[in-house]
Design a protein around this motif. Sequence first.
Motif, PDB file in Angstrom:
ATOM      1  N   GLY A   1      29.948  -1.129  -5.892  1.00 56.30           N
ATOM      2  CA  GLY A   1      31.378  -0.907  -5.994  1.00 56.30           C
ATOM      3  C   GLY A   1      31.678   0.459  -6.579  1.00 56.30           C
ATOM      4  N   ASN A   2      32.913   0.762  -6.771  1.00 60.69           N
ATOM      5  CA  ASN A   2      33.339   2.038  -7.349  1.00 60.69           C
ATOM      6  C   ASN A   2      33.157   1.977  -8.860  1.00 60.69           C
ATOM      7  N   TYR A   3      32.438   2.938  -9.412  1.00 59.02           N
ATOM      8  CA  TYR A   3      32.145   2.906 -10.839  1.00 59.02           C
ATOM      9  C   TYR A   3      32.205   4.301 -11.455  1.00 59.02           C
ATOM     10  N   ILE A   4      32.262   4.317 -12.794  1.00 58.15           N
ATOM     11  CA  ILE A   4      32.276   5.545 -13.575  1.00 58.15           C
ATOM     12  C   ILE A   4      31.192   5.412 -14.628  1.00 58.15           C
ATOM     13  N   ILE A   5      30.475   6.485 -14.888  1.00 56.84           N
ATOM     14  CA  ILE A   5      29.532   6.527 -15.999  1.00 56.84           C
ATOM     15  C   ILE A   5      29.997   7.617 -16.949  1.00 56.84           C
ATOM     16  N   ILE A   6      30.152   7.254 -18.227  1.00 55.95           N
ATOM     17  CA  ILE A   6      30.599   8.188 -19.255  1.00 55.95           C
ATOM     18  C   ILE A   6      29.424   8.476 -20.179  1.00 55.95           C
ATOM     19  N   ALA A   7      29.060   9.762 -20.326  1.00 59.57           N
ATOM     20  CA  ALA A   7      27.992  10.177 -21.237  1.00 59.57           C
ATOM     21  C   ALA A   7      28.598  10.371 -22.628  1.00 59.57           C
ATOM     22  N   HIS A   8      28.024   9.697 -23.621  1.00 52.80           N
ATOM     23  CA  HIS A   8      28.479   9.827 -25.007  1.00 52.80           C
ATOM     24  C   HIS A   8      27.601  10.841 -25.741  1.00 52.80           C
ATOM     25  N   PRO A   9      28.122  11.491 -26.784  1.00 48.87           N
ATOM     26  CA  PRO A   9      27.357  12.512 -27.510  1.00 48.87           C
ATOM     27  C   PRO A   9      26.068  11.993 -28.145  1.00 48.87           C
ATOM     28  N   ASN A  10      25.964  10.679 -28.401  1.00 50.59           N
ATOM     29  CA  ASN A  10      24.775  10.118 -29.053  1.00 50.59           C
ATOM     30  C   ASN A  10      23.665   9.739 -28.071  1.00 50.59           C
ATOM     31  N   GLY A  11      23.800  10.115 -26.799  1.00 51.79           N
ATOM     32  CA  GLY A  11      22.768   9.811 -25.813  1.00 51.79           C
ATOM     33  C   GLY A  11      22.930   8.458 -25.141  1.00 51.79           C
ATOM     34  N   GLU A  12      24.015   7.751 -25.431  1.00 50.96           N
ATOM     35  CA  GLU A  12      24.301   6.489 -24.760  1.00 50.96           C
ATOM     36  C   GLU A  12      25.274   6.738 -23.616  1.00 50.96           C
ATOM     37  N   TYR A  13      25.351   5.771 -22.685  1.00 53.72           N
ATOM     38  CA  TYR A  13      26.202   5.916 -21.503  1.00 53.72           C
ATOM     39  C   TYR A  13      26.978   4.622 -21.289  1.00 53.72           C
ATOM     40  N   SER A  14      28.261   4.739 -21.017  1.00 59.50           N
ATOM     41  CA  SER A  14      29.085   3.589 -20.657  1.00 59.50           C
ATOM     42  C   SER A  14      29.248   3.573 -19.150  1.00 59.50           C
ATOM     43  N   MET A  15      29.032   2.398 -18.538  1.00 56.58           N
ATOM     44  CA  MET A  15      29.246   2.238 -17.111  1.00 56.58           C
ATOM     45  C   MET A  15      30.390   1.243 -16.941  1.00 56.58           C
ATOM     46  N   LEU A  16      31.419   1.639 -16.198  1.00 61.02           N
ATOM     47  CA  LEU A  16      32.565   0.781 -15.904  1.00 61.02           C
ATOM     48  C   LEU A  16      32.631   0.634 -14.392  1.00 61.02           C
ATOM     49  N   GLY A  17      32.695  -0.596 -13.911  1.00 63.84           N
ATOM     50  CA  GLY A  17      32.636  -0.816 -12.474  1.00 63.84           C
ATOM     51  C   GLY A  17      33.705  -1.731 -11.931  1.00 63.84           C
ATOM     52  N   HIS A  18      33.795  -1.764 -10.615  1.00 58.80           N
ATOM     53  CA  HIS A  18      34.724  -2.566  -9.812  1.00 58.80           C
ATOM     54  C   HIS A  18      36.128  -1.949  -9.773  1.00 58.80           C
ATOM     55  N   PHE A  19      36.185  -0.632  -9.711  1.00 49.54           N
ATOM     56  CA  PHE A  19      37.483   0.031  -9.568  1.00 49.54           C
ATOM     57  C   PHE A  19      37.997  -0.114  -8.143  1.00 49.54           C
ATOM     58  N   LYS A  20      39.294  -0.194  -8.023  1.00 53.70           N
ATOM     59  CA  LYS A  20      39.962  -0.253  -6.721  1.00 53.70           C
ATOM     60  C   LYS A  20      39.642   1.022  -5.936  1.00 53.70           C
ATOM     61  N   GLU A  21      39.353   0.856  -4.674  1.00 56.24           N
ATOM     62  CA  GLU A  21      39.037   1.992  -3.793  1.00 56.24           C
ATOM     63  C   GLU A  21      40.112   3.076  -3.891  1.00 56.24           C
ATOM     64  N   GLY A  22      39.692   4.313  -4.168  1.00 57.26           N
ATOM     65  CA  GLY A  22      40.596   5.455  -4.215  1.00 57.26           C
ATOM     66  C   GLY A  22      41.422   5.587  -5.479  1.00 57.26           C
ATOM     67  N   SER A  23      41.190   4.722  -6.486  1.00 56.49           N
ATOM     68  CA  SER A  23      42.050   4.750  -7.679  1.00 56.49           C
ATOM     69  C   SER A  23      41.467   5.530  -8.857  1.00 56.49           C
ATOM     70  N   ILE A  24      40.200   5.907  -8.800  1.00 54.11           N
ATOM     71  CA  ILE A  24      39.575   6.603  -9.930  1.00 54.11           C
ATOM     72  C   ILE A  24      40.253   7.959 -10.122  1.00 54.11           C
ATOM     73  N   THR A  25      40.671   8.232 -11.365  1.00 50.02           N
ATOM     74  CA  THR A  25      41.456   9.436 -11.670  1.00 50.02           C
ATOM     75  C   THR A  25      40.644  10.559 -12.280  1.00 50.02           C
ATOM     76  N   VAL A  26      39.363  10.326 -12.581  1.00 55.36           N
ATOM     77  CA  VAL A  26      38.519  11.361 -13.189  1.00 55.36           C
ATOM     78  C   VAL A  26      37.421  11.759 -12.212  1.00 55.36           C
TER      79      VAL A  26
END
Length: 102
Positions: A1-26
Motif C-alpha cells: 500500500g501507500n506508505y511513508i517512512i520517517i527517519a528520526h535523529p536517533n537512528g530509528e524509523y517510523s513507517m506509516l501505511g495504508h494511505f489513500k491513493e494520491g493523498s500523501i502530502t510529503v
Amino acid sequence: GNYIIIAHPNGEYSMLGHFKEGSITVRKGDKVKQGQLLGQMGFSGSTGDWVHLHYELRDGMEMWSSEGLPSYFRDYKKVLGSKTGKVKKGYIDTGAIVEPQS
C-alpha cells in the motif's frame, strides 16, 4: 500500500501505511513536524474490511529486512470492547485500537 517512512535523529524509523491513493502530502527528503498532515487513510495494501493507519517503529528503513522496535505513546485512549481507558504513557500492542484524548 501507500506508505511513508520517517527517519528520526536517533537512528530509528517510523513507517506509516495504508494511505489513500494520491493523498500523501510529503515527498522524499522533506522534514516533517509533529501535527503535520501527511496524507489521508485509505484502502491501500492489505487493510482488511476497515480503513486504518498502520504504524511501526523500526531499526532501519528497508521494508522487509528491518526489525520492529517497541513504541511508546502519551495521552491517548485505548479502546477495549465498548469501553475506553485514558493512558498517560504506554506501549501499544499489535492490533490495539487507540484514539487521541480530546
